[in-house]
Design an enzyme around this catalytic site. Sequence first.
Site, PDB file in Angstrom:
ATOM      1  N   HIS A 136      39.388  30.240  56.447  1.00  0.00           N
ATOM      2  CA  HIS A 136      39.168  31.417  55.603  1.00  0.00           C
ATOM      3  C   HIS A 136      39.379  30.988  54.155  1.00  0.00           C
ATOM      4  O   HIS A 136      40.273  30.194  53.855  1.00  0.00           O
ATOM      5  CB  HIS A 136      40.156  32.527  55.962  1.00  0.00           C
ATOM      6  CG  HIS A 136      40.175  33.664  54.993  1.00  0.00           C
ATOM      7  ND1 HIS A 136      39.241  34.676  55.015  1.00  0.00           N
ATOM      8  CD2 HIS A 136      41.018  33.950  53.949  1.00  0.00           C
ATOM      9  CE1 HIS A 136      39.494  35.536  54.050  1.00  0.00           C
ATOM     10  NE2 HIS A 136      40.570  35.124  53.388  1.00  0.00           N
ATOM     11  N   SER A 138      39.452  32.853  50.201  1.00  0.00           N
ATOM     12  CA  SER A 138      39.317  34.064  49.397  1.00  0.00           C
ATOM     13  C   SER A 138      40.149  33.917  48.137  1.00  0.00           C
ATOM     14  O   SER A 138      40.961  32.992  47.999  1.00  0.00           O
ATOM     15  CB  SER A 138      39.765  35.297  50.191  1.00  0.00           C
ATOM     16  OG  SER A 138      41.173  35.285  50.371  1.00  0.00           O
TER      17      SER A 138
END
Length: 273
Positions: A136, A138
């Site tokens: 992930h 972000s």
Amino acid sequence: MHFKYLLIFFILFSLNANSQIVEDKKNFRAADSLLKENSFSVHRDNYFLTGVPINAPITKNSADVKYQVSFKLRLRSKPIFAGFYPYLLYTQKAFWDIYANSKPFSEINFNPGVAIVRPFYLKGGRLTYGTVSFEHESNGRDSIYSRTWNMLAFSLKSQISPRWTVGLRGWIPLVDKEDNPGLTKYVGYGEASATYQIQPGRWSADVLFRKGSGLINYGSLQTQVNWRPYKNENYYLTLQWFVGYTESLIDYQEHKSMIRLGFTIKPENMGIF
């Protein structure tokens, strides 16, 4: 189609899971290269660099500091299946406008993940890591400033000679197109890397090329030269040049060209990707 290639990747490694991985004229297993590292170790380069743009005016707002902290944790000293070792991964990259009046952080990107790594030898005794990871990335922000995506990635990294290490990495991007329109075009579907030991133990050079999904547009190139002042210490003086897109997530659509100088701590052995 992407999952078909991933399945083939697993099958190829599984077929060799019970085969001999001690090569002739070698008195150790490929897995020993992983196990001789501490379970908690450096993942990607850890660095603290400062620099200026070379395609825009140099001001206190365009100069910055970029730093990265990256580590990995091997969860077991024995493979979980088919010769694969499990890892937790974490990388954090920050952009600090240290020369601006209030010295704000303009962007921080967070990149946690999990991975399984299969060490083996290619013909000729070339140590190689095959890795499958789910990650992930972000910037931890919301609303119109949110930038986030996930990837299912697979990679091969190999020490093809005493001086050359090369890597190939591809991924299936999982992107929320409503919040991040066009992000896939810029992050692309893969990257290639190479490291050359100019003077082993002292001088090295790294290249990282990421291809966007466009024919000739997008993508990025990062090159750096590293000098190790003390052979018994694992830190380097680094000169780095980045040109292209997605150096940071917040400005992924902005083309940048930055040259920076600073210090780097590298993995003591070949990185897993």
